[in-house]
Design a protein around this motif. Structure first.
Motif, PDB file in Angstrom:
ATOM      1  N   GLN A  15       0.819  -1.212   0.000  1.00 13.35           N
ATOM      2  CA  GLN A  15       0.000   0.000   0.000  1.00 13.35           C
ATOM      3  C   GLN A  15       0.854   1.263   0.000  1.00 13.35           C
ATOM      4  N   ILE A  16       0.505   2.201  -0.868  1.00 16.57           N
ATOM      5  CA  ILE A  16       1.173   3.501  -0.883  1.00 16.57           C
ATOM      6  C   ILE A  16       0.231   4.549  -0.294  1.00 16.57           C
ATOM      7  N   GLY A  17       0.807   5.665   0.113  1.00 15.97           N
ATOM      8  CA  GLY A  17       0.027   6.768   0.652  1.00 15.97           C
ATOM      9  C   GLY A  17       0.401   8.065  -0.030  1.00 15.97           C
ATOM     10  N   LEU A  24       7.951   8.705  -5.257  1.00 16.04           N
ATOM     11  CA  LEU A  24       7.804   7.890  -6.467  1.00 16.04           C
ATOM     12  C   LEU A  24       8.103   8.717  -7.714  1.00 16.04           C
ATOM     13  N   ALA A  25       7.653   9.959  -7.734  1.00 13.04           N
ATOM     14  CA  ALA A  25       7.948  10.841  -8.864  1.00 13.04           C
ATOM     15  C   ALA A  25       9.454  11.070  -8.972  1.00 13.04           C
ATOM     16  N   GLU A  26      10.124  11.296  -7.845  1.00 11.84           N
ATOM     17  CA  GLU A  26      11.584  11.480  -7.845  1.00 11.84           C
ATOM     18  C   GLU A  26      12.300  10.235  -8.349  1.00 11.84           C
ATOM     19  N   GLN A  27      11.754   9.066  -8.048  1.00 19.86           N
ATOM     20  CA  GLN A  27      12.355   7.805  -8.498  1.00 19.86           C
ATOM     21  C   GLN A  27      12.072   7.539  -9.967  1.00 19.86           C
ATOM     22  N   GLY A  28      11.245   8.381 -10.596  1.00 21.44           N
ATOM     23  CA  GLY A  28      11.007   8.267 -12.025  1.00 21.44           C
ATOM     24  C   GLY A  28       9.763   7.512 -12.432  1.00 21.44           C
ATOM     25  N   PHE A  29       8.921   7.117 -11.478  1.00 22.68           N
ATOM     26  CA  PHE A  29       7.705   6.402 -11.842  1.00 22.68           C
ATOM     27  C   PHE A  29       6.757   7.344 -12.578  1.00 22.68           C
ATOM     28  N   LYS A  30       6.223   6.863 -13.700  1.00 28.03           N
ATOM     29  CA  LYS A  30       5.317   7.651 -14.533  1.00 28.03           C
ATOM     30  C   LYS A  30       3.864   7.238 -14.351  1.00 28.03           C
ATOM     31  N   SER A  31       3.659   5.986 -13.907  1.00 21.38           N
ATOM     32  CA  SER A  31       2.302   5.441 -13.785  1.00 21.38           C
ATOM     33  C   SER A  31       2.220   4.516 -12.583  1.00 21.38           C
ATOM     34  N   ILE A  32       0.990   4.361 -12.089  1.00 19.33           N
ATOM     35  CA  ILE A  32       0.718   3.460 -10.967  1.00 19.33           C
ATOM     36  C   ILE A  32      -0.551   2.685 -11.284  1.00 19.33           C
ATOM     37  N   ILE A  33      -0.501   1.372 -11.060  1.00 13.40           N
ATOM     38  CA  ILE A  33      -1.688   0.531 -11.186  1.00 13.40           C
ATOM     39  C   ILE A  33      -2.014  -0.022  -9.806  1.00 13.40           C
ATOM     40  N   CYS A  34      -3.212   0.278  -9.329  1.00 15.44           N
ATOM     41  CA  CYS A  34      -3.674  -0.177  -8.020  1.00 15.44           C
ATOM     42  C   CYS A  34      -4.529  -1.429  -8.197  1.00 15.44           C
ATOM     43  N   GLY A  42      -9.473   0.010   6.871  1.00 18.13           N
ATOM     44  CA  GLY A  42      -9.920   1.345   7.229  1.00 18.13           C
ATOM     45  C   GLY A  42      -8.910   2.459   7.036  1.00 18.13           C
ATOM     46  N   ASN A  43      -7.623   2.135   7.016  1.00 15.95           N
ATOM     47  CA  ASN A  43      -6.611   3.184   6.964  1.00 15.95           C
ATOM     48  C   ASN A  43      -6.058   3.465   5.566  1.00 15.95           C
ATOM     49  N   GLN A  44      -6.560   2.805   4.552  1.00 17.29           N
ATOM     50  CA  GLN A  44      -6.000   3.016   3.219  1.00 17.29           C
ATOM     51  C   GLN A  44      -6.685   4.191   2.520  1.00 17.29           C
ATOM     52  N   PRO A  45      -5.912   4.971   1.748  1.00 12.54           N
ATOM     53  CA  PRO A  45      -6.547   6.063   0.997  1.00 12.54           C
ATOM     54  C   PRO A  45      -7.411   5.506  -0.137  1.00 12.54           C
TER      55      PRO A  45
END
Length: 119
Positions: A15-17, A24-34, A42-45
């Motif tokens: 899980q990411i927040g 993630l942007a600094e690491q170069g990720f352009k896309s995310i698939i959830c 209850g605590n996940q965005p």
């Protein structure tokens, strides 16, 4: 959150927040698939809220929500379309990263066989 490399173009994580997005942007990720349904814990965005925040960092997001062990052909097809259309590298996430990794593996198998999974 430590993304695990699956291929040159695809990584997985738990899980990411909101605070992970600039990293993630600094690491170069352009896309995310959830691969996680909303309200699994209850605590996940919520996906839509996270996707709106990701836009601020130039990251595109796709939701392919599956319950553990319940991925179907339509889920793999949705993942495949996103995987091929979205800018790379892509981070896939769920609670532990396993569902996202499974979707990638199923997509690889379907691609190797040249068979749409949802047909």
């Amino acid at each position: 959150m430590n993304p695990k490399r699956v291929s040159d173009e695809f990584y997985v994580a738990g899980q990411i927040g909101y605070s992970d997005l600039p990293k993630l942007a600094e690491q170069g990720f352009k896309s995310i698939i959830c691969a996680r349904p909303d309200d699994e814990e209850g605590n996940q965005p919520r996906f839509q809220d996270l996707a709106l925040e990701a836009e601020k960092y130039g990251i595109k997001m796709l939701h392919v929500p599956i319950r553990p062990g319940q991925a179907c052909g339509a889920d793999v097809d949705k993942f495949a379309k996103g995987y091929f259309d979205m800018p790379k590298p892509i981070l896939g996430y769920c609670r532990s990263g396993m569902r996202a990794h499974s979707l990638w593996e199923l997509n690889q198998e379907a691609t190797a066989m040249h068979v749409p999974m949802g047909k």
